[in-house]
Design a protein around this motif. Structure first.
Motif, PDB file in Angstrom:
ATOM      1  N   THR A 248       0.833  -1.190   0.000  1.00  0.00           N
ATOM      2  CA  THR A 248       0.000   0.000   0.000  1.00  0.00           C
ATOM      3  C   THR A 248       0.875   1.250   0.000  1.00  0.00           C
ATOM      4  N   PHE A 249       1.932   1.241   0.779  1.00  0.00           N
ATOM      5  CA  PHE A 249       2.803   2.405   0.854  1.00  0.00           C
ATOM      6  C   PHE A 249       3.468   2.665  -0.493  1.00  0.00           C
ATOM      7  N   ARG A 250       3.928   1.634  -1.161  1.00  0.00           N
ATOM      8  CA  ARG A 250       4.595   1.801  -2.451  1.00  0.00           C
ATOM      9  C   ARG A 250       3.589   2.124  -3.556  1.00  0.00           C
ATOM     10  N   ASP A 251       2.405   1.665  -3.429  1.00  0.00           N
ATOM     11  CA  ASP A 251       1.417   1.866  -4.471  1.00  0.00           C
ATOM     12  C   ASP A 251       0.708   3.217  -4.322  1.00  0.00           C
ATOM     13  N   LYS A 252       0.973   3.921  -3.255  1.00  0.00           N
ATOM     14  CA  LYS A 252       0.301   5.181  -2.978  1.00  0.00           C
ATOM     15  C   LYS A 252       0.615   6.202  -4.089  1.00  0.00           C
ATOM     16  N   ARG A 253      -0.386   6.899  -4.578  1.00  0.00           N
ATOM     17  CA  ARG A 253      -0.238   7.891  -5.634  1.00  0.00           C
ATOM     18  C   ARG A 253      -0.333   9.281  -5.028  1.00  0.00           C
ATOM     19  N   GLY A 254       0.347  10.297  -5.678  1.00  0.00           N
ATOM     20  CA  GLY A 254       0.244  11.675  -5.229  1.00  0.00           C
ATOM     21  C   GLY A 254       1.412  12.084  -4.351  1.00  0.00           C
ATOM     22  N   PHE A 255       1.313  13.331  -3.846  1.00  0.00           N
ATOM     23  CA  PHE A 255       2.374  13.911  -3.041  1.00  0.00           C
ATOM     24  C   PHE A 255       1.788  14.408  -1.736  1.00  0.00           C
TER      25      PHE A 255
END
Length: 182
Positions: free
Chosen positions: A29-36
């Motif tokens: 989930t952490f690696r797949d997170k999109r955006g800033f």
């Protein structure tokens, strides 16, 4: 007892697998997170503003330097034009240059009377002013003598930028009428 041990081992194994899955899910989930994040955006924008400020200051200095050089060349050109026209006795006339802030006017005769159709105007850049006119015989008019091109109005003209009066270019006029700039 064997059953209890088996159940404990099975429960421990299930917990271990669930724990692994949790970490795996969290990592995924952490690696797949999109955006800033907001912090990342603020840092990025700060860097962009800093670089843009450096660039605009450098560009402003360059633009002022170019405007000064161009304006000094314009003044040199006006003086040279009047001298060449006088030496060549164009139209049997004597030519002079009248200086005022933002322009130099080449005119025929020795007294500037204002706008005439035969006058030629040389404008300086908008960012530049004529900060000082230091001529020997006249405060703002340079008159050339027929045929020899000498002048009684030798001296210098100092140009500076409107934003920084310490940025200057000086145009020197010798008694022989020759022009140079610094």
């Amino acid at each position: 007892m064997k059953l209890a041990t088996y159940n404990l081992k099975r429960i421990a194994q299930e917990c271990k697998e669930k724990t692994k899955q949790k970490f795996y899910v969290l990592r995924f989930t952490f690696r797949d997170k999109r955006g800033f994040t907001l912090v990342e955006l603020v840092i990025f924008l700060s860097i962009v503003v800093f670089v843009a400020t450096l660039f605009s200051n450098g560009l402003s200095v360059y633009r002022d330097s170019q405007a000064l050089s161009t304006s000094a060349e314009t003044i040199v050109s006006a003086i040279s034009t009047a001298r060449v026209k006088t030496i060549s006795s164009e139209g049997g006339e004597q030519f002079s240059v009248y200086f005022e802030n933002g322009r130099a006017v080449v005119f025929s005769g020795t007294i500037f009377s204002g706008a005439s159709s035969s006058d030629k105007e040389f404008k300086t850049e908008n960012a530049v002013i004529i900060s000082a006119i230091n001529l020997a015989a006249s405060p703002n008019t340079m008159v050339f003598q027929k045929i020899i091109g000498q002048t009684q109005n030798y001296g210098n003209i100092i140009l500076s930028t409107k934003t920084d009066p310490n940025k200057r270019r000086t145009v020197f006029i010798s008694k022989t009428g020759e022009v140079s700039r610094q």
